[in-house]
Design a protein around this motif. Structure first.
Motif, short mmCIF file in Angstrom:
data_model
loop_
_atom_site.label_atom_id
_atom_site.label_comp_id
_atom_site.label_asym_id
_atom_site.label_seq_id
_atom_site.Cartn_x
_atom_site.Cartn_y
_atom_site.Cartn_z
N THR A 285 0.62 11.55 -9.30
CA THR A 285 -0.81 12.28 -10.10
C THR A 285 -0.80 13.47 -9.18
O THR A 285 -1.60 14.28 -9.81
CB THR A 285 -2.01 11.23 -9.42
N ASN B 127 -7.14 0.46 -3.65
CA ASN B 127 -5.98 -0.47 -3.21
C ASN B 127 -6.29 -1.36 -1.96
O ASN B 127 -6.27 -2.60 -1.95
CB ASN B 127 -4.77 0.22 -3.14
N GLU C 176 1.63 6.99 -6.19
CA GLU C 176 0.23 7.81 -6.60
C GLU C 176 0.93 9.24 -6.59
O GLU C 176 0.05 10.15 -7.01
CB GLU C 176 -0.88 7.55 -5.70
N PRO D 167 -3.46 -3.55 -8.62
CA PRO D 167 -3.36 -2.43 -8.04
C PRO D 167 -2.25 -1.43 -8.76
O PRO D 167 -2.31 -0.30 -8.78
CB PRO D 167 -3.12 -2.42 -6.54
N MET E 104 -18.80 14.35 -7.63
CA MET E 104 -17.89 15.79 -7.81
C MET E 104 -18.80 17.00 -8.13
O MET E 104 -18.22 17.84 -7.70
CB MET E 104 -17.08 15.13 -9.07
N LEU F 297 0.74 -1.40 -0.06
CA LEU F 297 -0.02 -0.13 0.09
C LEU F 297 0.94 1.25 -0.02
O LEU F 297 0.56 2.28 -0.76
CB LEU F 297 -1.02 0.03 1.25
N MET G 70 -1.78 16.57 -11.72
CA MET G 70 -2.71 17.17 -11.38
C MET G 70 -2.21 18.84 -11.18
O MET G 70 -3.11 19.64 -11.76
CB MET G 70 -3.54 16.86 -10.28
N THR H 196 -14.70 17.07 -12.74
CA THR H 196 -15.74 16.07 -12.70
C THR H 196 -15.47 14.90 -13.19
O THR H 196 -16.16 13.84 -12.57
CB THR H 196 -17.10 16.67 -13.32
N ILE I 215 -7.70 10.22 4.26
CA ILE I 215 -6.94 8.97 3.91
C ILE I 215 -7.30 8.18 4.92
O ILE I 215 -7.66 6.90 4.37
CB ILE I 215 -5.30 9.06 3.75
N THR J 45 -19.59 8.93 -9.53
CA THR J 45 -18.47 9.91 -9.28
C THR J 45 -18.85 11.32 -9.88
O THR J 45 -18.29 12.23 -9.42
CB THR J 45 -17.18 9.40 -9.68
N SER K 237 -8.45 19.45 -5.62
CA SER K 237 -8.46 18.62 -6.77
C SER K 237 -7.45 17.80 -6.80
O SER K 237 -7.53 16.63 -7.43
CB SER K 237 -8.95 19.03 -7.93
N THR K 238 -6.20 18.59 -6.61
CA THR K 238 -4.87 17.82 -6.77
C THR K 238 -4.76 16.08 -6.11
O THR K 238 -4.13 15.44 -6.77
CB THR K 238 -3.71 18.54 -6.06
N PHE K 239 -5.50 16.07 -5.13
CA PHE K 239 -5.21 14.83 -4.20
C PHE K 239 -6.19 13.74 -4.73
O PHE K 239 -6.40 12.81 -4.23
CB PHE K 239 -5.28 15.19 -2.74
N ILE K 240 -7.38 14.10 -5.33
CA ILE K 240 -8.22 13.23 -5.81
C ILE K 240 -7.96 11.91 -6.32
O ILE K 240 -8.30 10.70 -5.80
CB ILE K 240 -9.48 13.92 -6.64
N PRO K 241 -7.17 11.74 -7.34
CA PRO K 241 -6.52 10.37 -7.54
C PRO K 241 -5.84 9.76 -6.62
O PRO K 241 -6.12 8.41 -6.41
CB PRO K 241 -5.66 10.80 -8.87
N MET K 242 -5.04 10.41 -5.82
CA MET K 242 -4.38 9.58 -4.92
C MET K 242 -5.37 9.24 -3.52
O MET K 242 -5.32 7.85 -3.25
CB MET K 242 -3.25 10.57 -4.04
N ASP L 274 -14.58 4.33 -5.03
CA ASP L 274 -14.13 5.57 -5.96
C ASP L 274 -15.29 6.66 -5.18
O ASP L 274 -15.16 7.61 -4.79
CB ASP L 274 -14.33 5.47 -7.35
N ILE M 145 -8.73 8.43 -3.92
CA ILE M 145 -9.46 7.35 -4.35
C ILE M 145 -8.79 5.91 -4.54
O ILE M 145 -9.35 5.03 -4.36
CB ILE M 145 -10.62 7.81 -5.45
N SER M 146 -7.70 6.27 -5.14
CA SER M 146 -6.80 5.02 -5.24
C SER M 146 -6.43 4.40 -4.08
O SER M 146 -6.36 3.09 -3.90
CB SER M 146 -5.67 5.29 -6.05
N SER M 147 -6.23 5.07 -2.94
CA SER M 147 -5.75 4.19 -1.62
C SER M 147 -6.96 3.50 -1.17
O SER M 147 -6.86 2.34 -0.50
CB SER M 147 -5.56 5.30 -0.52
N ILE N 296 -9.76 7.87 -15.07
CA ILE N 296 -8.77 7.24 -14.61
C ILE N 296 -9.35 5.95 -14.38
O ILE N 296 -8.38 4.92 -14.48
CB ILE N 296 -7.94 7.79 -13.67
#
Lengths: 238, 238
Positions: free
Chosen positions: A76, B106, A73, A211, B80, A66, A80, A95, B180, B76, B94-99, B218, B101-103, A101
């Motif tokens: 990203t 995972n 990650e 993952p 959003m 993890l 971003m 949005t 997180i 989503t 917004s910068t942290f969205i991918p990180m 997500d 949701i991926s945690s 992704i």
């Protein structure tokens, strides 16, 4: 080998050391199966029944992967941040980030699962990579175009039902649709080629776990998405 | 049953119909293994060697799941869109969205893999759900706190190295870290309980595939993230 249920094991002088029965092989196969599954889910192998593993050990086995994925990650964040200006001007683009992704991640893990498993069954090998690549590019394009069209109509639906995307919704719809084609195609290529590459390098292909692929595709997916949106919306919304 | 390599099959009158050899069982086991792997990766079972399946058939087998997941991901968009105002004011979120949701994805797929596999090996059953839930809540908390601390320091690093997050970076760091913890804990609970729920309902637990869990997590992950950020940044940045 067919229909034998036990095999003799001898030393160099053909002196019998013992036999390997089919039971032993089944036991090893089941252990290997567990390890493969756990690797694909991104855990180090447990080697004990789940309920017997102390919670802290369970934590230690899981947290390593993890953390690796989490640190991966952070790329990203960079992706971003580098498109922050674009986002500031067309916030509605944010949005679609999770949807875009995740399509890359899903198509990538699907492809990886297919190839890892086909390798495990001996149906494909590293030498087949070019044949696999051609098949996966074609499948990836077909899947990308399908999802791209669905995405385009989702923007349409969102516009007419909830007035979500402003007057340039058609242009936004095209940007989303085309970005999805790119992201799904790219996810499919990465997902199918990475297990072969790992195998070629002597690593266990199952390590290219779902993952792991998803993390890789997240970063590249964002770049493809913002790149496409930037080109299509430049001069209109940007 | 131990150490038998063939079993007789009889009808109701004990008349011998034939025998099942260990070969047959191995063959079935390998087929089942393939099906499980393919389900976990989100494909319908191929039932033919990979290279023999025509590309269009490969596409058809894969696209169904991808469309289901894709349509699931439209939730989503709603999540959003409902936080668009928050994002407008604090775009850096917004910068942290991918990180973030991926945690969740995972940790969820990791938990699902562990439980599906422990069920397949007979190590756990649906009746153990409460014991599993307690273990997973503890593991999820430990993993969430660990990743939350890493996330907090990533915000710190990003601030001092690249001046990314403005003057309220400490508050943003706390919002990210706490979000997180919530997302990882939630992902772990969902990932471990969903296979048990599916089994209880008579479905194949392997259907709660990694991509399926990731999609579910997500949406909820976004809500947890924006909810936390909203509470912690209200009155300061919002």
């Amino acid at each position: 080998m067919n229909n034998r249920v036990a095999l003799p094991v001898t030393d160099d002088n053909n002196v019998l050391l013992g036999i390997v029965t089919i039971d032993d092989i089944l036991w090893v196969a089941s252990e290997e199966f567990s390890e493969d599954m756990q690797k694909m889910g991104g855990t180090s192998a447990l080697q004990e029944p789940y309920l017997d593993v102390p919670v802290f050990k369970l934590y230690k086995k899981r947290i390593i992967w993890l953390i690796i994925l989490f640190v991966g990650e952070t790329m990203t964040i960079a992706a971003m941040a580098s498109f922050q200006e674009t986002l500031e001007q067309v916030l509605v683009l944010s949005t679609f980030i999770p949807m875009i992704i995740s399509s890359g991640g899903n198509s990538g893990s699907q492809a990886a699962t297919l190839i890892i498993q086909a390798m495990a069954l001996g149906e494909v090998a590293v030498v087949d990579w070019w044949q696999i690549a051609k098949r996966e590019v074609k499948s990836g394009l077909l899947m990308g175009v399908t999802l791209g069209i669905v995405g385009f109509f989702i923007v349409f639906g969102g516009h007419y039902a909830f007035d979500l995307f402003g007057e340039h919704f058609i242009r936004i719809g095209f940007a989303i649709g085309i970005a999805i084609i790119g992201v799904v195609l790219w996810g499919t290529i990465m997902g199918s080629m990475l297990p072969l590459l790992l195998k070629r390098l002597g690593a266990d292909p199952a390590t290219s776990s779902t993952p792991f692929i998803a993390t890789l595709v997240d970063v590249t997916g964002l770049l493809i998405y913002f790149g496409t949106a930037f080109m299509l919306l430049k001069g209109v919304l940007l």
